[in-house]
Write a protein that holds these residues in place. Structure first.
Motif, PDB file in Angstrom:
ATOM      1  N   ALA A  40       0.859  -0.802   0.079  1.00 53.05           N
ATOM      2  CA  ALA A  40       0.212   0.286   0.008  1.00 53.05           C
ATOM      3  C   ALA A  40       1.139   1.271   0.304  1.00 53.05           C
ATOM      4  O   ALA A  40       0.674   2.174  -0.525  1.00 53.05           O
ATOM      5  CB  ALA A  40      -0.880  -0.093   1.474  1.00 53.05           C
ATOM      6  N   MET A  41       2.049   1.247   0.863  1.00 55.49           N
ATOM      7  CA  MET A  41       2.914   2.337   0.914  1.00 55.49           C
ATOM      8  C   MET A  41       3.711   2.271   0.772  1.00 55.49           C
ATOM      9  O   MET A  41       4.502   3.414   0.209  1.00 55.49           O
ATOM     10  CB  MET A  41       3.346   2.489   1.705  1.00 55.49           C
ATOM     11  CG  MET A  41       2.217   2.610   3.521  1.00 55.49           C
ATOM     12  SD  MET A  41       2.681   2.704   4.483  1.00 55.49           S
ATOM     13  CE  MET A  41       3.228   4.975   4.747  1.00 55.49           C
ATOM     14  N   SER A  42       3.552   0.805  -1.379  1.00 51.79           N
ATOM     15  CA  SER A  42       5.631   1.395  -1.881  1.00 51.79           C
ATOM     16  C   SER A  42       6.339   1.476  -1.027  1.00 51.79           C
ATOM     17  O   SER A  42       7.083   1.602  -1.224  1.00 51.79           O
ATOM     18  CB  SER A  42       5.093   2.212  -3.062  1.00 51.79           C
ATOM     19  OG  SER A  42       3.933   2.365  -3.548  1.00 51.79           O
ATOM     20  N   LEU A  43       6.467   0.694   0.427  1.00 48.98           N
ATOM     21  CA  LEU A  43       7.616   0.252   0.722  1.00 48.98           C
ATOM     22  C   LEU A  43       8.029  -0.992   0.790  1.00 48.98           C
ATOM     23  O   LEU A  43       7.717  -2.066   0.598  1.00 48.98           O
ATOM     24  CB  LEU A  43       7.728   0.573   2.352  1.00 48.98           C
ATOM     25  CG  LEU A  43       7.364   1.970   2.653  1.00 48.98           C
ATOM     26  CD1 LEU A  43       6.502   2.418   4.040  1.00 48.98           C
ATOM     27  CD2 LEU A  43       8.282   3.218   2.022  1.00 48.98           C
ATOM     28  N   GLY A  44       9.764  -1.307   0.787  1.00 47.51           N
ATOM     29  CA  GLY A  44      10.073  -2.539   0.729  1.00 47.51           C
ATOM     30  C   GLY A  44       8.955  -3.483   2.668  1.00 47.51           C
ATOM     31  O   GLY A  44       9.338  -2.256   4.112  1.00 47.51           O
ATOM     32  N   GLU A  45       8.888  -4.595   2.657  1.00 45.94           N
ATOM     33  CA  GLU A  45       8.884  -5.872   4.018  1.00 45.94           C
ATOM     34  C   GLU A  45       9.203  -5.356   5.321  1.00 45.94           C
ATOM     35  O   GLU A  45       8.797  -4.755   6.014  1.00 45.94           O
ATOM     36  CB  GLU A  45       8.393  -6.616   3.661  1.00 45.94           C
ATOM     37  CG  GLU A  45       7.318  -7.363   4.677  1.00 45.94           C
ATOM     38  CD  GLU A  45       6.808  -8.629   4.506  1.00 45.94           C
ATOM     39  OE1 GLU A  45       6.821  -9.526   5.240  1.00 45.94           O
ATOM     40  OE2 GLU A  45       6.966  -9.480   3.170  1.00 45.94           O
ATOM     41  N   GLY A  46      10.830  -5.020   4.892  1.00 45.23           N
ATOM     42  CA  GLY A  46      11.442  -4.535   6.167  1.00 45.23           C
ATOM     43  C   GLY A  46      11.915  -3.519   6.231  1.00 45.23           C
ATOM     44  O   GLY A  46      11.596  -3.111   7.455  1.00 45.23           O
ATOM     45  N   THR A  47      10.975  -2.287   5.535  1.00 42.32           N
ATOM     46  CA  THR A  47      11.116  -1.152   5.774  1.00 42.32           C
ATOM     47  C   THR A  47       9.921  -1.293   7.375  1.00 42.32           C
ATOM     48  O   THR A  47      10.246  -0.350   8.084  1.00 42.32           O
ATOM     49  CB  THR A  47      10.738   0.148   4.978  1.00 42.32           C
ATOM     50  OG1 THR A  47      12.030  -0.858   3.758  1.00 42.32           O
ATOM     51  CG2 THR A  47      10.651   1.245   5.427  1.00 42.32           C
ATOM     52  N   VAL A  48       8.588  -1.649   6.487  1.00 40.12           N
ATOM     53  CA  VAL A  48       7.639  -1.746   7.039  1.00 40.12           C
ATOM     54  C   VAL A  48       7.858  -1.785   8.704  1.00 40.12           C
ATOM     55  O   VAL A  48       7.165  -1.852   9.640  1.00 40.12           O
ATOM     56  CB  VAL A  48       6.402  -2.263   6.786  1.00 40.12           C
ATOM     57  CG1 VAL A  48       5.288  -2.656   7.393  1.00 40.12           C
ATOM     58  CG2 VAL A  48       6.161  -1.249   5.167  1.00 40.12           C
ATOM     59  N   LYS A  49       9.082  -2.887   8.948  1.00 39.56           N
ATOM     60  CA  LYS A  49       8.745  -3.901   9.881  1.00 39.56           C
ATOM     61  C   LYS A  49      10.043  -2.953  10.766  1.00 39.56           C
ATOM     62  O   LYS A  49       9.666  -3.049  12.252  1.00 39.56           O
ATOM     63  CB  LYS A  49       9.433  -5.752   9.600  1.00 39.56           C
ATOM     64  CG  LYS A  49       8.817  -6.772   9.447  1.00 39.56           C
ATOM     65  CD  LYS A  49      10.011  -8.085   8.467  1.00 39.56           C
ATOM     66  CE  LYS A  49       8.966  -8.661   8.705  1.00 39.56           C
ATOM     67  NZ  LYS A  49       9.744  -9.764   8.066  1.00 39.56           N
ATOM     68  N   ASN A  50      10.571  -2.421  10.456  1.00 36.74           N
ATOM     69  CA  ASN A  50      11.483  -1.660  10.562  1.00 36.74           C
ATOM     70  C   ASN A  50      10.115  -0.326  11.551  1.00 36.74           C
ATOM     71  O   ASN A  50      10.274  -0.613  12.879  1.00 36.74           O
ATOM     72  CB  ASN A  50      12.390  -0.474  10.086  1.00 36.74           C
ATOM     73  CG  ASN A  50      13.650  -1.887  10.100  1.00 36.74           C
ATOM     74  OD1 ASN A  50      14.102  -2.654  10.662  1.00 36.74           O
ATOM     75  ND2 ASN A  50      14.396  -1.831   9.033  1.00 36.74           N
ATOM     76  N   HIS A  51       9.849  -0.388  10.852  1.00 36.23           N
ATOM     77  CA  HIS A  51       9.266   1.287  11.420  1.00 36.23           C
ATOM     78  C   HIS A  51       7.801   0.716  12.641  1.00 36.23           C
ATOM     79  O   HIS A  51       8.103   1.457  13.435  1.00 36.23           O
ATOM     80  CB  HIS A  51       7.525   1.680  10.138  1.00 36.23           C
ATOM     81  CG  HIS A  51       8.459   2.326   9.367  1.00 36.23           C
ATOM     82  ND1 HIS A  51       9.259   3.836   9.889  1.00 36.23           N
ATOM     83  CD2 HIS A  51       8.702   2.425   7.716  1.00 36.23           C
ATOM     84  CE1 HIS A  51       9.528   4.199   8.700  1.00 36.23           C
ATOM     85  NE2 HIS A  51       9.341   3.708   7.917  1.00 36.23           N
ATOM     86  N   VAL A  52       7.496  -0.520  11.816  1.00 32.93           N
ATOM     87  CA  VAL A  52       6.619  -1.444  13.405  1.00 32.93           C
ATOM     88  C   VAL A  52       7.141  -1.234  14.462  1.00 32.93           C
ATOM     89  O   VAL A  52       6.304  -1.403  16.013  1.00 32.93           O
ATOM     90  CB  VAL A  52       6.241  -2.922  13.258  1.00 32.93           C
ATOM     91  CG1 VAL A  52       5.160  -3.000  14.524  1.00 32.93           C
ATOM     92  CG2 VAL A  52       5.443  -2.197  12.029  1.00 32.93           C
ATOM     93  N   THR A  53       8.542  -2.044  14.801  1.00 31.76           N
ATOM     94  CA  THR A  53       9.626  -2.052  15.532  1.00 31.76           C
ATOM     95  C   THR A  53       9.445  -0.796  16.605  1.00 31.76           C
ATOM     96  O   THR A  53       9.787  -0.964  17.798  1.00 31.76           O
ATOM     97  CB  THR A  53      10.553  -2.662  14.907  1.00 31.76           C
ATOM     98  OG1 THR A  53      11.068  -4.112  14.851  1.00 31.76           O
ATOM     99  CG2 THR A  53      11.906  -2.495  16.734  1.00 31.76           C
TER     100      THR A  53
END
Length: 75
Positions: A40-53
């Motif tokens: 949805a945000m055109s980001l890498g899944e790892g980037t999303v994981k970092n944001h969630v963390t």
């Protein structure tokens, strides 16, 4: 411009980072998976994981379900 330009750019990057984290949080509270958020945000899944963390650390929580149950109720 020198130092001022560097500081201004750093502040702009921090604001952009904060806005992305707010968007990620909104998606987490909607129940989206990291993969769905990434798409949805055109980001890498790892980037999303970092944001969630980062969000979990900021709110002092251990899991995304805890985040959803506590913040989602405030919503």
């Amino acid at each position: 411009q020198g130092r001022r330009g560097v500081r201004r750019e750093a502040r702009q990057q921090q604001r952009a980072q904060h806005l992305r984290q707010q968007q990620v949080l909104r998606h987490v509270l909607e129940g989206m998976s990291n993969r769905e958020i990434a798409e949805a945000m055109s980001l890498g899944e790892g980037t999303v994981k970092n944001h969630v963390t980062s969000l979990l650390l900021r709110f002092g929580m251990r899991s995304r379900s805890q985040l959803i149950s506590r913040l989602g109720a405030q919503g």
